[in-house]
Design an enzyme around this catalytic site. Structure first.
Site, PDB file in Angstrom:
ATOM      1  N   SER A  77      73.549  50.342  55.708  1.00  0.00           N
ATOM      2  CA  SER A  77      72.901  49.775  54.509  1.00  0.00           C
ATOM      3  C   SER A  77      73.381  50.340  53.174  1.00  0.00           C
ATOM      4  CB  SER A  77      71.387  49.976  54.620  1.00  0.00           C
ATOM      5  OG  SER A  77      71.090  51.349  54.626  1.00  0.00           O
ATOM      6  N   TYR A 142      77.823  44.257  52.721  1.00  0.00           N
ATOM      7  CA  TYR A 142      76.476  44.568  53.215  1.00  0.00           C
ATOM      8  C   TYR A 142      75.559  43.356  53.046  1.00  0.00           C
ATOM      9  CZ  TYR A 142      71.667  46.146  52.904  1.00  0.00           C
ATOM     10  OH  TYR A 142      70.314  46.234  53.056  1.00  0.00           O
ATOM     11  N   ARG A 281      79.060  51.852  37.940  1.00  0.00           N
ATOM     12  CA  ARG A 281      79.351  51.904  39.377  1.00  0.00           C
ATOM     13  C   ARG A 281      79.739  50.490  39.827  1.00  0.00           C
ATOM     14  NH1 ARG A 281      74.590  53.981  43.344  1.00  0.00           N
ATOM     15  NH2 ARG A 281      73.794  51.902  42.890  1.00  0.00           N
TER      16      ARG A 281
HETATM   17  N1  UDP Z   1      72.167  55.115  39.509  1.00  0.00           N
HETATM   18  C1  UDP Z   1      72.651  56.035  38.563  1.00  0.00           C
HETATM   19  N2  UDP Z   1      72.978  57.276  38.983  1.00  0.00           N
HETATM   20  C2  UDP Z   1      72.887  57.664  40.297  1.00  0.00           C
HETATM   21  C3  UDP Z   1      72.397  56.741  41.245  1.00  0.00           C
HETATM   22  C4  UDP Z   1      72.053  55.463  40.820  1.00  0.00           C
HETATM   23  O1  UDP Z   1      72.763  55.713  37.382  1.00  0.00           O
HETATM   24  O2  UDP Z   1      73.242  58.821  40.601  1.00  0.00           O
HETATM   25  C5  UDP Z   1      71.796  53.775  39.057  1.00  0.00           C
HETATM   26  C6  UDP Z   1      72.593  52.653  39.719  1.00  0.00           C
HETATM   27  O3  UDP Z   1      73.827  52.487  39.057  1.00  0.00           O
HETATM   28  C7  UDP Z   1      71.634  51.496  39.543  1.00  0.00           C
HETATM   29  C8  UDP Z   1      70.247  52.137  39.688  1.00  0.00           C
HETATM   30  O4  UDP Z   1      70.453  53.535  39.427  1.00  0.00           O
HETATM   31  O5  UDP Z   1      71.748  50.977  38.231  1.00  0.00           O
HETATM   32  C9  UDP Z   1      69.641  51.997  41.058  1.00  0.00           C
HETATM   33  O6  UDP Z   1      70.607  52.432  41.997  1.00  0.00           O
HETATM   34  P1  UDP Z   1      70.215  52.780  43.505  1.00  0.00           P
HETATM   35  O7  UDP Z   1      71.465  53.287  44.177  1.00  0.00           O
HETATM   36  O8  UDP Z   1      69.020  53.679  43.522  1.00  0.00           O
HETATM   37  O9  UDP Z   1      69.758  51.404  44.123  1.00  0.00           O
HETATM   38  P2  UDP Z   1      70.516  49.966  44.200  1.00  0.00           P
HETATM   39  O10 UDP Z   1      69.928  49.140  43.084  1.00  0.00           O
HETATM   40  O11 UDP Z   1      71.986  50.194  44.072  1.00  0.00           O
HETATM   41  O12 UDP Z   1      70.120  49.447  45.538  1.00  0.00           O
END
Ligand code: UDP
Length: 341
Positions: A77, A142, A281
């Site tokens: 996941s 995914y 990211r």
């Molecule tokens: N995020 C961030 N720094 C981190 C991890 C996540 O800025 O170290 C941001 C990520 O880019 C997204 C949000 O937090 O905008 C939520 O990310 P997460 O990985 O928690 O969940 P996703 O939405 O990807 O399932």
């Protein structure tokens, strides 16, 4: 009733197991423990340490009882990982689910609740909450693997009468309010646990991935939904399955930016989260917020822990008591010392 939960030793699965046990049901878990935790399994639930691709093991589990339903969460996941090895993700998630669905049809199981995802809607950036009739354009292997499984469930209903509810989660967050389960991913990639660890000085400053998005504060917006509310939703949806198969978007309908999350942590804990801006990211949509109107209308479900501060408070309480997640119960720190209330 007697239920099987695949992935029941994982983050969301373990909360579903607790909700089912709390409601008085009998629960058995199928989990290969590749990412789940033995310690996340309550003593009242039996664990089968089995991989879903093991057809003989599934035949034995399904043959042992008449199951009233299956909750299917076991899957690879991590979105980023799925983009490094897409064929592996597609193959693993699809074949394991196909095996499970086939076992259900062979053994007369009538209901499945399937853990689907907002990653189905990973296409162009969206503004506003996402309804079920939004175009499905998975932005990752995914998400695509979950869509394959939704389609397989469609045919399993058409031909074999296996009713299914595909629940498309947005951002599961928080921990069991009674402290019985919480979030423990290794490696951890999610915003809230990483931000809490940065605040607790267990990790270096948090990187915020992108501060130049088309959002009010420039950071991404997500719909953080309490994991116990997600668990409750799985039980609410069972009655709908008496009538028909369904697919629902499941969230609070409220978006919070990454910086909103850091502000909430500061309110709840009284401490700032050290952070710095980093590159975007890959694959991150700027906003993902659920329109759960259909789900609420059909089931009466509403989130009990809708406020972001409630979500953060439960996540912090668990993280503070479990510094190494399920790996170490001994090195507790005093939760009260890092919580203002
Ligand atoms: N995020 C961030 N720094 C981190 C991890 C996540 O800025 O170290 C941001 C990520 O880019 C997204 C949000 O937090 O905008 C939520 O990310 P997460 O990985 O928690 O969940 P996703 O939405 O990807 O399932």
């Amino acid at each position: 009733m007697r239920y099987l939960v695949t992935g029941g030793a994982g983050y969301i699965g373990s909360h579903i197991v607790l909700a089912l046990l709390d409601a008085g049901h009998e629960v058995e878990i199928i989990d290969n423990l590749s990412t789940g935790h033995r310690k996340a399994v309550p003593s009242a639930a039996r664990l089968h340490e089995v991989d879903l691709r093991d057809g003989a093991a599934l035949a034995s589990i399904f043959g042992a009882h008449q199951w009233d339903g299956v909750f299917h969460l076991a899957a690879l996941s991590i979105v980023g990982e799925s983009m490094r090895d897409p064929l592996h993700y597609l193959e693993h998630n699809f074949t394991s689910s196909l095996n499970l669905i086939r076992s259900c049809t062979q053994h007369g199981v009538r209901k499945m609740v399937f853990s689907s995802t907002a990653a189905l809607f990973g296409g162009p950036d969206r503004h506003g909450a996402i309804t079920e009739d939004a175009a499905i354009i998975p932005g990752s292997a995914y998400g695509e693997s979950k869509f394959f499984i939704e389609r397989t469930l469609h045919w399993a209903d058409q031909v074999h009468g296996l009713r299914s509810a595909c629940l498309r989660y947005f951002n599961a967050a928080g921990a069991d309010p009674d402290g019985r389960a919480g979030e423990d991913h290794k490696p951890e990639t999610h915003l809230i646990p990483l931000a809490l660890d940065a605040m607790l000085h267990r990790r270096p400053a948090l990187q915020i991935f992108g501060t130049d998005y088309e959002t009010p504060d420039g950071t991404c917006i997500r719909d953080y939904t309490h994991v116990s509310d997600i668990a409750a939703a799985h039980i609410c949806v069972l009655d709908v399955l008496d009538q028909r198969s369904v697919a629902y978007n499941l969230g609070t309908g409220t978006g919070h930016s990454n910086l909103d999350v850091l502000k909430s942590i500061a309110r709840v804990s009284g401490r700032d989260v050290p952070w710095h801006a980093a590159e975007r990211r890959a694959g991150d949509p700027s906003g993902l917020v659920a329109d759960a109107t259909s789900f609420t209308r059909d089931t009466g479900w509403t989130p009990r822990y809708a406020a972001i501060d409630q979500i953060i408070a439960t996540a912090l309480a668990w993280r503070a008591r479990h510094p190494d997640g399920y790996g170490d119960a001994a090195r507790q720190i005093d939760a009260a010392s890092v919580m203002r209330r």
